[in-house]
Design an enzyme around this catalytic site. Sequence first.
Site, PDB file in Angstrom:
ATOM      1  N   ASN A 100       0.818  -1.201   0.000  1.00 42.99           N
ATOM      2  CA  ASN A 100       0.000   0.000   0.000  1.00 42.99           C
ATOM      3  C   ASN A 100       0.862   1.265   0.000  1.00 42.99           C
ATOM      4  OD1 ASN A 100      -2.385   1.507   0.048  1.00 42.99           O
ATOM      5  ND2 ASN A 100      -3.332   0.161   1.552  1.00 42.99           N
ATOM      6  N   HIS A 123      23.653   0.064  11.455  1.00 37.32           N
ATOM      7  CA  HIS A 123      25.003   0.645  11.535  1.00 37.32           C
ATOM      8  C   HIS A 123      25.712   0.100  12.771  1.00 37.32           C
ATOM      9  CE1 HIS A 123      24.510   3.617   8.311  1.00 37.32           C
ATOM     10  NE2 HIS A 123      23.235   3.568   8.656  1.00 37.32           N
ATOM     11  N   ALA A 160      -1.034  -2.261  13.618  1.00 34.57           N
ATOM     12  CA  ALA A 160      -0.619  -0.934  13.168  1.00 34.57           C
ATOM     13  C   ALA A 160       0.320  -0.308  14.192  1.00 34.57           C
ATOM     14  CB  ALA A 160      -1.842  -0.045  12.962  1.00 34.57           C
ATOM     15  N   LYS A 191       4.733  -7.613  20.789  1.00 37.70           N
ATOM     16  CA  LYS A 191       4.570  -8.825  21.600  1.00 37.70           C
ATOM     17  C   LYS A 191       3.307  -9.528  21.125  1.00 37.70           C
ATOM     18  CE  LYS A 191       6.660  -6.966  25.850  1.00 37.70           C
ATOM     19  NZ  LYS A 191       7.911  -6.831  25.260  1.00 37.70           N
TER      20      LYS A 191
END
Length: 192
Positions: free
Chosen positions: A94, A124, A167, A187
């Site tokens: 999307n 990094h 989300a 979780k």
Amino acid sequence: MTDIDIATDILARDRNGEPVDPAEPGYAVIGAIINETKRLCVELNTGGYHEADEIHAMFERIVGHPVDSSFRLNPPFYTDFGRNIEVGRDVFVNWGCTLMDRGGIAIGDGSFLGPNVQLITINHMRDPMRRAVTVSKPIHIGEHVWIGAGAIVLQDVTIGDGAIVGAGAVVTHDVPAGAIVAGVPAKVIGHV
């Protein structure tokens, strides 16, 4: 070692999770792919309206290989490398997704990425004096996975078949098949 050997070596090392320093010989190969990918993403994202077949063709140029005709994408779309993205059949990406794929991203059949999902395979070094050095590790997304809007999946994570990522979740560890995960860090909160 020839220039071709150096280029092959650095790309393999990068994909295999070995540290890569932008100052080392051969990094120009990675830099050239990144620059071409940026150009292609700008073309996709700012070239006006594109029909579905144009979007599909542009995505294939970004990833550098054929993609099943059932793949769907709503631009804008962002990637740093492109060449290490593999998508299965009936995958939907999307609006506004970012796939940082130098470590490799595999998305299984029937999986959906909600708006603004980020899949990040690069990191990094912790040492401030070596901060420019990167380490890339893959992300594997199983079949029929749904990743909700704004979720972030970090490197070296596998999401099992049928799982749901809520989300805004930040996924830092593997997600079992059929699990529903949410939160920061994500979780397990239920099962499908």
